[in-house]
Each structure stands twice: as C-alpha cells, then as structure tokens.
Design a protein around this motif. Structure first.
Motif, PDB file in Angstrom:
ATOM      1  N   VAL A   1       3.915 -11.017  -8.703  1.00 19.46           N
ATOM      2  CA  VAL A   1       4.830 -10.561  -9.750  1.00 19.46           C
ATOM      3  C   VAL A   1       5.146  -9.079  -9.561  1.00 19.46           C
ATOM      4  CG1 VAL A   1       5.045 -10.129 -12.231  1.00 19.46           C
ATOM      5  CG2 VAL A   1       4.164 -12.319 -11.426  1.00 19.46           C
ATOM      6  N   GLU A   2       4.125  -8.281  -9.246  1.00 19.12           N
ATOM      7  CA  GLU A   2       4.336  -6.849  -9.016  1.00 19.12           C
ATOM      8  C   GLU A   2       5.210  -6.611  -7.788  1.00 19.12           C
ATOM      9  OE1 GLU A   2       1.744  -2.867  -7.989  1.00 19.12           O
ATOM     10  OE2 GLU A   2       0.746  -4.525  -9.005  1.00 19.12           O
ATOM     11  N   LEU A   3       4.961  -7.355  -6.702  1.00 23.17           N
ATOM     12  CA  LEU A   3       5.759  -7.235  -5.482  1.00 23.17           C
ATOM     13  C   LEU A   3       7.221  -7.560  -5.750  1.00 23.17           C
ATOM     14  CD1 LEU A   3       5.947  -6.921  -2.359  1.00 23.17           C
ATOM     15  CD2 LEU A   3       5.467  -9.370  -2.236  1.00 23.17           C
TER      16      LEU A   3
ATOM     17  N   TRP B   1       9.487 -15.319   2.973  1.00 27.14           N
ATOM     18  CA  TRP B   1       9.961 -16.543   2.298  1.00 27.14           C
ATOM     19  C   TRP B   1       9.451 -16.570   0.859  1.00 27.14           C
ATOM     20  CZ3 TRP B   1       7.559 -20.449  -0.248  1.00 27.14           C
ATOM     21  CH2 TRP B   1       8.368 -21.522  -0.605  1.00 27.14           C
ATOM     22  N   ALA B   2       8.170 -16.275   0.671  1.00 28.02           N
ATOM     23  CA  ALA B   2       7.590 -16.292  -0.674  1.00 28.02           C
ATOM     24  C   ALA B   2       8.264 -15.271  -1.580  1.00 28.02           C
ATOM     25  CB  ALA B   2       6.090 -16.029  -0.600  1.00 28.02           C
ATOM     26  N   ALA B   3       8.527 -14.084  -1.050  1.00 25.72           N
ATOM     27  CA  ALA B   3       9.183 -13.054  -1.860  1.00 25.72           C
ATOM     28  C   ALA B   3      10.586 -13.482  -2.260  1.00 25.72           C
ATOM     29  CB  ALA B   3       9.232 -11.735  -1.095  1.00 25.72           C
ATOM     30  N   LEU B   4      11.322 -14.074  -1.322  1.00 24.48           N
ATOM     31  CA  LEU B   4      12.696 -14.484  -1.612  1.00 24.48           C
ATOM     32  C   LEU B   4      12.769 -15.697  -2.532  1.00 24.48           C
ATOM     33  CD1 LEU B   4      14.304 -13.992   1.906  1.00 24.48           C
ATOM     34  CD2 LEU B   4      14.576 -12.545  -0.111  1.00 24.48           C
ATOM     35  N   ASN B   5      11.724 -16.510  -2.559  1.00 26.33           N
ATOM     36  CA  ASN B   5      11.714 -17.715  -3.381  1.00 26.33           C
ATOM     37  C   ASN B   5      10.762 -17.605  -4.563  1.00 26.33           C
ATOM     38  OD1 ASN B   5      13.421 -19.802  -1.863  1.00 26.33           O
ATOM     39  ND2 ASN B   5      12.187 -18.858  -0.279  1.00 26.33           N
ATOM     40  N   SER B   6      10.301 -16.415  -4.840  1.00 27.64           N
ATOM     41  CA  SER B   6       9.271 -16.239  -5.857  1.00 27.64           C
ATOM     42  C   SER B   6       9.718 -16.630  -7.258  1.00 27.64           C
ATOM     43  CB  SER B   6       8.766 -14.810  -5.846  1.00 27.64           C
ATOM     44  OG  SER B   6       9.831 -13.929  -6.147  1.00 27.64           O
TER      45      SER B   6
ATOM     46  N   ALA C   1       2.889  -2.783   9.429  1.00 23.64           N
ATOM     47  CA  ALA C   1       4.245  -3.126   9.864  1.00 23.64           C
ATOM     48  C   ALA C   1       5.227  -2.793   8.769  1.00 23.64           C
ATOM     49  CB  ALA C   1       4.350  -4.609  10.211  1.00 23.64           C
ATOM     50  N   SER C   2       6.432  -2.483   9.174  1.00 23.44           N
ATOM     51  CA  SER C   2       7.518  -2.222   8.250  1.00 23.44           C
ATOM     52  C   SER C   2       8.746  -2.913   8.825  1.00 23.44           C
ATOM     53  CB  SER C   2       7.732  -0.718   8.124  1.00 23.44           C
ATOM     54  OG  SER C   2       8.464  -0.424   6.982  1.00 23.44           O
ATOM     55  N   VAL C   3       9.318  -3.831   8.067  1.00 23.98           N
ATOM     56  CA  VAL C   3      10.444  -4.629   8.549  1.00 23.98           C
ATOM     57  C   VAL C   3      11.621  -4.466   7.595  1.00 23.98           C
ATOM     58  CG1 VAL C   3      11.244  -6.949   9.096  1.00 23.98           C
ATOM     59  CG2 VAL C   3       8.882  -6.330   9.567  1.00 23.98           C
ATOM     60  N   THR C   4      12.745  -4.021   8.121  1.00 25.71           N
ATOM     61  CA  THR C   4      13.975  -3.968   7.337  1.00 25.71           C
ATOM     62  C   THR C   4      14.737  -5.248   7.614  1.00 25.71           C
ATOM     63  OG1 THR C   4      14.060  -1.569   7.451  1.00 25.71           O
ATOM     64  CG2 THR C   4      16.106  -2.706   6.899  1.00 25.71           C
ATOM     65  N   LEU C   5      14.955  -6.015   6.564  1.00 22.00           N
ATOM     66  CA  LEU C   5      15.602  -7.314   6.715  1.00 22.00           C
ATOM     67  C   LEU C   5      17.108  -7.186   6.620  1.00 22.00           C
ATOM     68  CD1 LEU C   5      13.109  -9.247   4.533  1.00 22.00           C
ATOM     69  CD2 LEU C   5      13.326  -9.379   7.000  1.00 22.00           C
ATOM     70  N   ALA C   6      17.769  -7.894   7.478  1.00 23.71           N
ATOM     71  CA  ALA C   6      19.229  -7.956   7.503  1.00 23.71           C
ATOM     72  C   ALA C   6      19.624  -9.401   7.220  1.00 23.71           C
ATOM     73  CB  ALA C   6      19.734  -7.502   8.870  1.00 23.71           C
ATOM     74  N   PRO C   7      20.905  -9.689   7.104  1.00 26.72           N
ATOM     75  CA  PRO C   7      21.310 -11.075   6.854  1.00 26.72           C
ATOM     76  C   PRO C   7      20.779 -12.055   7.901  1.00 26.72           C
ATOM     77  CG  PRO C   7      23.133  -9.617   6.443  1.00 26.72           C
ATOM     78  CD  PRO C   7      22.042  -8.774   7.036  1.00 26.72           C
ATOM     79  N   PHE C   8      20.510 -11.573   9.112  1.00 30.32           N
ATOM     80  CA  PHE C   8      19.922 -12.416  10.157  1.00 30.32           C
ATOM     81  C   PHE C   8      18.823 -11.609  10.840  1.00 30.32           C
ATOM     82  CE2 PHE C   8      19.742 -14.203  14.484  1.00 30.32           C
ATOM     83  CZ  PHE C   8      19.504 -15.532  14.172  1.00 30.32           C
TER      84      PHE C   8
ATOM     85  N   ALA D   1      23.233  -6.638   1.529  1.00 30.57           N
ATOM     86  CA  ALA D   1      21.992  -6.170   0.920  1.00 30.57           C
ATOM     87  C   ALA D   1      20.876  -6.196   1.962  1.00 30.57           C
ATOM     88  CB  ALA D   1      21.630  -7.060  -0.254  1.00 30.57           C
ATOM     89  N   ARG D   2      20.117  -5.102   2.019  1.00 36.37           N
ATOM     90  CA  ARG D   2      18.980  -5.015   2.934  1.00 36.37           C
ATOM     91  C   ARG D   2      17.801  -4.451   2.163  1.00 36.37           C
ATOM     92  NH1 ARG D   2      20.788  -3.655   8.934  1.00 36.37           N
ATOM     93  NH2 ARG D   2      22.782  -4.677   8.906  1.00 36.37           N
ATOM     94  N   TRP D   3      16.625  -4.871   2.528  1.00 33.08           N
ATOM     95  CA  TRP D   3      15.431  -4.284   1.958  1.00 33.08           C
ATOM     96  C   TRP D   3      14.349  -4.246   3.012  1.00 33.08           C
ATOM     97  CZ3 TRP D   3      11.301  -7.823   1.171  1.00 33.08           C
ATOM     98  CH2 TRP D   3      11.655  -9.167   1.138  1.00 33.08           C
TER      99      TRP D   3
END
Length: 87
Positions: free
Chosen positions: A69-71, A45-50, A19-26, A4-6
C-alpha cells in the motif's frame, strides 16, 4: 504527447543487490540467469496491478500488505519508490 514513465529503485530484493529501472511503454529485461529479471518483472507487475489485488474481498492484511500500500502510494504521488529487505 509524452508517455508516462516512472522509476522503481530496489535494494536487497532476491538476487538484486541494488537496481533502479525507469519504465517506458516498452521495457525489456535481458541478462544472465539468476540475476533478478523475474523478480523485478514480478514486482513491477504487482505494482501495476495492485489496485485490483488490494481491493479483493478477503485480502490478507499485515506487514507485507502495508508495504505494498505504501509503495503504491509513492508511485501514485510521483515520489521515487524504494523497496528494501528480503520480504
């Protein structure tokens, strides 16, 4: 199996103008001091742990809470999230 990538797009967030960052597993951020690496890492971190953060008893509600919440909703729905403004 694909991982999964976003992509997280940010404008006017701390020292980050755009900035635009596509996240990968690492994913690793490198660069000069005061360019926004920690800002971006903290936002990710905040988005992943929200879910854990937002569901805590007594979580403060307000404009920042609503924006998170919207993000999170955008990320979960597969839309490209955009964060704007200094807040």
């Amino acid at each position: 199996m694909s991982e999964a990538r976003w992509t997280l797009s940010v404008e006017d967030f701390g020292p980050i103008k755009s900035a635009s960052v596509t996240l990968a597993p690492f994913t690793v951020f490198t660069g000069h001091n005061n360019t926004g690496k920690s800002y971006m890492a903290s936002l990710i971190w905040a988005a992943l742990n929200s879910s854990e953060i937002l569901n805590r008893p007594g979580a403060q509600r307000g404009p920042a809470f609503d924006a998170v919440v919207e993000l999170v909703g955008e990320i979960r729905s597969g839309r490209k999230p955009v964060v704007e403004g200094p807040d």
